[in-house]
Design a protein around this motif. Sequence first.
Motif, PDB file in Angstrom:
ATOM      1  N   VAL A  20     -17.223  -2.772  12.089  1.00  0.00           N
ATOM      2  CA  VAL A  20     -17.613  -3.602  13.266  1.00  0.00           C
ATOM      3  C   VAL A  20     -16.255  -4.270  13.727  1.00  0.00           C
ATOM      4  CG1 VAL A  20     -18.708  -5.438  14.551  1.00  0.00           C
ATOM      5  CG2 VAL A  20     -19.839  -4.194  12.494  1.00  0.00           C
ATOM      6  N   MET A  21     -15.409  -3.454  14.614  1.00  0.00           N
ATOM      7  CA  MET A  21     -14.079  -3.766  15.168  1.00  0.00           C
ATOM      8  C   MET A  21     -14.297  -5.048  16.017  1.00  0.00           C
ATOM      9  SD  MET A  21     -12.585  -0.149  15.909  1.00  0.00           S
ATOM     10  CE  MET A  21     -13.771   0.200  17.210  1.00  0.00           C
ATOM     11  N   ASP A  22     -14.231  -6.131  15.371  1.00  0.00           N
ATOM     12  CA  ASP A  22     -14.292  -7.419  16.313  1.00  0.00           C
ATOM     13  C   ASP A  22     -13.110  -8.346  16.363  1.00  0.00           C
ATOM     14  OD1 ASP A  22     -15.924  -9.092  17.920  1.00  0.00           O
ATOM     15  OD2 ASP A  22     -17.236  -9.802  16.542  1.00  0.00           O
ATOM     16  N   GLY A  23     -12.999  -9.054  17.665  1.00  0.00           N
ATOM     17  CA  GLY A  23     -11.927  -9.988  17.743  1.00  0.00           C
ATOM     18  C   GLY A  23     -10.954  -9.747  18.696  1.00  0.00           C
ATOM     19  N   ASN A  24     -11.222  -8.600  19.617  1.00  0.00           N
ATOM     20  CA  ASN A  24     -10.078  -8.294  20.508  1.00  0.00           C
ATOM     21  C   ASN A  24      -9.964  -9.281  21.704  1.00  0.00           C
ATOM     22  OD1 ASN A  24      -9.983  -5.895  19.223  1.00  0.00           O
ATOM     23  ND2 ASN A  24     -10.940  -4.893  20.585  1.00  0.00           N
ATOM     24  N   GLY A  25     -10.989 -10.236  22.012  1.00  0.00           N
ATOM     25  CA  GLY A  25     -11.053 -10.891  23.045  1.00  0.00           C
ATOM     26  C   GLY A  25     -10.116 -12.235  22.590  1.00  0.00           C
ATOM     27  N   ARG A  26     -10.703 -12.661  21.272  1.00  0.00           N
ATOM     28  CA  ARG A  26      -9.817 -13.957  20.924  1.00  0.00           C
ATOM     29  C   ARG A  26      -8.304 -13.591  20.592  1.00  0.00           C
ATOM     30  NH1 ARG A  26     -14.359 -14.477  16.333  1.00  0.00           N
ATOM     31  NH2 ARG A  26     -15.113 -12.568  17.446  1.00  0.00           N
ATOM     32  N   GLY A  38      -6.295  -7.144  24.744  1.00  0.00           N
ATOM     33  CA  GLY A  38      -6.783  -7.240  23.582  1.00  0.00           C
ATOM     34  C   GLY A  38      -7.314  -6.025  22.872  1.00  0.00           C
ATOM     35  N   HIS A  39      -8.146  -5.395  23.946  1.00  0.00           N
ATOM     36  CA  HIS A  39      -8.736  -4.010  23.363  1.00  0.00           C
ATOM     37  C   HIS A  39      -7.603  -3.049  23.067  1.00  0.00           C
ATOM     38  CE1 HIS A  39     -12.458  -5.813  23.928  1.00  0.00           C
ATOM     39  NE2 HIS A  39     -12.379  -5.943  25.269  1.00  0.00           N
ATOM     40  N   LYS A  40      -6.484  -3.036  24.316  1.00  0.00           N
ATOM     41  CA  LYS A  40      -5.526  -1.980  23.929  1.00  0.00           C
ATOM     42  C   LYS A  40      -4.878  -2.029  22.821  1.00  0.00           C
ATOM     43  CE  LYS A  40      -2.243   0.008  26.972  1.00  0.00           C
ATOM     44  NZ  LYS A  40      -1.531  -0.387  28.206  1.00  0.00           N
ATOM     45  N   GLU A  69     -25.555  -3.547  23.999  1.00  0.00           N
ATOM     46  CA  GLU A  69     -25.308  -4.846  24.725  1.00  0.00           C
ATOM     47  C   GLU A  69     -23.998  -5.153  25.370  1.00  0.00           C
ATOM     48  OE1 GLU A  69     -26.229  -4.094  21.470  1.00  0.00           O
ATOM     49  OE2 GLU A  69     -28.351  -4.796  21.367  1.00  0.00           O
ATOM     50  N   ASN A  70     -22.894  -4.519  24.987  1.00  0.00           N
ATOM     51  CA  ASN A  70     -21.686  -4.644  25.581  1.00  0.00           C
ATOM     52  C   ASN A  70     -21.561  -4.004  27.295  1.00  0.00           C
ATOM     53  OD1 ASN A  70     -19.857  -3.607  22.571  1.00  0.00           O
ATOM     54  ND2 ASN A  70     -20.275  -5.673  23.318  1.00  0.00           N
ATOM     55  N   TRP A  71     -22.980  -3.341  27.348  1.00  0.00           N
ATOM     56  CA  TRP A  71     -22.782  -3.147  29.024  1.00  0.00           C
ATOM     57  C   TRP A  71     -22.931  -4.652  29.841  1.00  0.00           C
ATOM     58  CZ3 TRP A  71     -21.037   1.582  30.431  1.00  0.00           C
ATOM     59  CH2 TRP A  71     -21.563   2.675  29.448  1.00  0.00           C
ATOM     60  N   ASN A  72     -23.362  -5.302  29.019  1.00  0.00           N
ATOM     61  CA  ASN A  72     -23.790  -6.760  29.664  1.00  0.00           C
ATOM     62  C   ASN A  72     -22.380  -7.441  30.025  1.00  0.00           C
ATOM     63  OD1 ASN A  72     -26.398  -6.080  29.821  1.00  0.00           O
ATOM     64  ND2 ASN A  72     -26.622  -6.771  27.802  1.00  0.00           N
ATOM     65  N   ARG A  73     -21.150  -6.909  29.508  1.00  0.00           N
ATOM     66  CA  ARG A  73     -19.899  -7.673  29.898  1.00  0.00           C
ATOM     67  C   ARG A  73     -19.550  -7.552  31.192  1.00  0.00           C
ATOM     68  NH1 ARG A  73     -16.131  -7.544  24.462  1.00  0.00           N
ATOM     69  NH2 ARG A  73     -17.738  -8.170  23.055  1.00  0.00           N
ATOM     70  N   PRO A  74     -18.796  -8.345  31.647  1.00  0.00           N
ATOM     71  CA  PRO A  74     -18.162  -8.239  33.086  1.00  0.00           C
ATOM     72  C   PRO A  74     -17.863  -6.646  33.386  1.00  0.00           C
ATOM     73  CG  PRO A  74     -17.356 -10.042  32.021  1.00  0.00           C
ATOM     74  CD  PRO A  74     -18.057  -9.345  30.922  1.00  0.00           C
ATOM     75  N   VAL A  76     -15.284  -5.356  34.926  1.00  0.00           N
ATOM     76  CA  VAL A  76     -13.907  -5.164  34.872  1.00  0.00           C
ATOM     77  C   VAL A  76     -13.727  -4.925  33.450  1.00  0.00           C
ATOM     78  CG1 VAL A  76     -12.834  -6.387  36.774  1.00  0.00           C
ATOM     79  CG2 VAL A  76     -13.243  -7.531  34.815  1.00  0.00           C
ATOM     80  N   GLU A  77     -14.154  -5.546  32.533  1.00  0.00           N
ATOM     81  CA  GLU A  77     -14.047  -5.539  31.015  1.00  0.00           C
ATOM     82  C   GLU A  77     -14.489  -4.071  30.533  1.00  0.00           C
ATOM     83  OE1 GLU A  77     -14.852  -8.632  28.446  1.00  0.00           O
ATOM     84  OE2 GLU A  77     -14.583  -7.493  26.672  1.00  0.00           O
ATOM     85  N   VAL A  78     -15.682  -3.744  31.024  1.00  0.00           N
ATOM     86  CA  VAL A  78     -16.534  -2.469  30.633  1.00  0.00           C
ATOM     87  C   VAL A  78     -15.592  -1.486  31.061  1.00  0.00           C
ATOM     88  CG1 VAL A  78     -18.582  -1.010  31.012  1.00  0.00           C
ATOM     89  CG2 VAL A  78     -18.617  -3.428  30.712  1.00  0.00           C
ATOM     90  N   ALA A  80     -12.486  -1.241  32.004  1.00  0.00           N
ATOM     91  CA  ALA A  80     -11.297  -1.264  31.199  1.00  0.00           C
ATOM     92  C   ALA A  80     -11.241  -0.490  29.851  1.00  0.00           C
ATOM     93  CB  ALA A  80     -10.489  -2.622  30.935  1.00  0.00           C
ATOM     94  N   LEU A  81     -12.384  -0.773  29.318  1.00  0.00           N
ATOM     95  CA  LEU A  81     -12.625  -0.420  28.012  1.00  0.00           C
ATOM     96  C   LEU A  81     -12.715   1.383  27.975  1.00  0.00           C
ATOM     97  CD1 LEU A  81     -14.958  -2.896  26.255  1.00  0.00           C
ATOM     98  CD2 LEU A  81     -12.970  -1.935  25.134  1.00  0.00           C
ATOM     99  N   MET A  82     -13.573   1.780  29.061  1.00  0.00           N
ATOM    100  CA  MET A  82     -13.906   2.943  29.234  1.00  0.00           C
ATOM    101  C   MET A  82     -12.678   3.876  29.583  1.00  0.00           C
ATOM    102  SD  MET A  82     -17.259   3.480  28.841  1.00  0.00           S
ATOM    103  CE  MET A  82     -18.122   2.266  28.270  1.00  0.00           C
TER     104      MET A  82
HETATM  105  C1  IPE Z   1     -14.773  -6.234  20.022  1.00  0.00           C
HETATM  106  O1  IPE Z   1     -13.931  -7.316  20.514  1.00  0.00           O
HETATM  107  C2  IPE Z   1     -14.696  -5.103  20.840  1.00  0.00           C
HETATM  108  C3  IPE Z   1     -15.701  -4.919  21.435  1.00  0.00           C
HETATM  109  C4  IPE Z   1     -16.605  -5.504  21.336  1.00  0.00           C
HETATM  110  C5  IPE Z   1     -15.670  -3.644  22.375  1.00  0.00           C
HETATM  111  P1  IPE Z   1     -14.348  -8.357  21.512  1.00  0.00           P
HETATM  112  O2  IPE Z   1     -14.053  -8.000  22.694  1.00  0.00           O
HETATM  113  O3  IPE Z   1     -15.961  -8.535  21.081  1.00  0.00           O
HETATM  114  O4  IPE Z   1     -13.618  -9.668  20.926  1.00  0.00           O
HETATM  115  P2  IPE Z   1     -14.130 -11.043  20.760  1.00  0.00           P
HETATM  116  O5  IPE Z   1     -15.329 -11.157  19.814  1.00  0.00           O
HETATM  117  O6  IPE Z   1     -14.591 -11.465  22.296  1.00  0.00           O
HETATM  118  O7  IPE Z   1     -13.124 -11.854  20.329  1.00  0.00           O
END
Ligand code: IPE
Length: 248
Positions: A20-26, A38-40, A69-74, A76-78, A80-82
């Motif tokens: 579970v690759m988590d923490g890009n946003g932080r 962060g995603h990049k 569940e990530n489809w519910n993000r803003p 622009v973020e979705v 950018a990820l795509m």
């Molecule tokens: C993980 O990082 C990537 C995805 C869920 C796509 P997050 O974007 O969840 O990073 P945090 O949890 O906000 O730090």
Amino acid sequence: MSLLLKNINTDKIPQHIAVVMDGNGRWAKNNGLLRAIGHKSGVKAVREVVQACNDIGVKHLTLYTFSTENWNRPKVEVNALMELMVDSLTKELAGFMKNNVKILTIGDTEDLPKRCKRKFADVVAMTANNSGLNLIFALSYSSRKEITSAVKAIAEAVLKNEISPEEINSELIDKHLYTSAIPDPELLIRTSGELRISNFLLWQLAYSELYFTPVLWPDFKKDDLYAAVIDYQQRERRFGKTSEQIKK
Ligand code: IPE
Ligand code: IPE
Ligand code: MG
């Protein structure tokens, strides 16, 4: 050679690692950057784990890349990820070919934007004959949805008298999951210090060893993967038995 790499027991390499690759946003926030950056920056970490798994002979690596569940993000973020996925797959393809990596996907890939869906389909087709690491991207993935569609398919088979309810067992359920061809992960890694599963591989993780690290995904390096594998190798997997039974 990395000191950690030297400490890995080559007779006890997990066949399948899920992450579970988590923490890009932080990570972005800590560095005063936009979440998209962060995603990049997380792409580099993907390259690190792929190489590390290749180096130690892991056969399957499943990366939780985008949840339903990530489809519910803003939006622009979705978006950018795509875009990032399309872009990264284009750039990484040569490396996948060179390293004999085979790309697979699990999840509702039908829900991805056309360009993204097409890119994944292309890379899956182009790497189909590679025989090294199987790199599985979980995209628009929900474990509950996966289990629900398995239940539906089995119920339909019962209705059509193709199987009887007595024939429903674990193996049959396994066969109806996206992961039917893949063994269950022995090891699950989650970065960023969050201690939860977030609707990932609920069935398949029944007996996996769980490893949590505070490292934020963009900072994750080969040595972090090796450290997780060493930790896993020191555990006693009992599967309900006693320690004495295992040691016999
Ligand atoms: C993980 O990082 C990537 C995805 C869920 C796509 P997050 O974007 O969840 O990073 P945090 O949890 O906000 O730090
Ligand atoms: C899980 O991370 C999904 C992916 C890593 C793709 P999230 O950051 O979306 O998880 P929650 O919602 O905080 O649990
Ligand atoms: Mg997160």
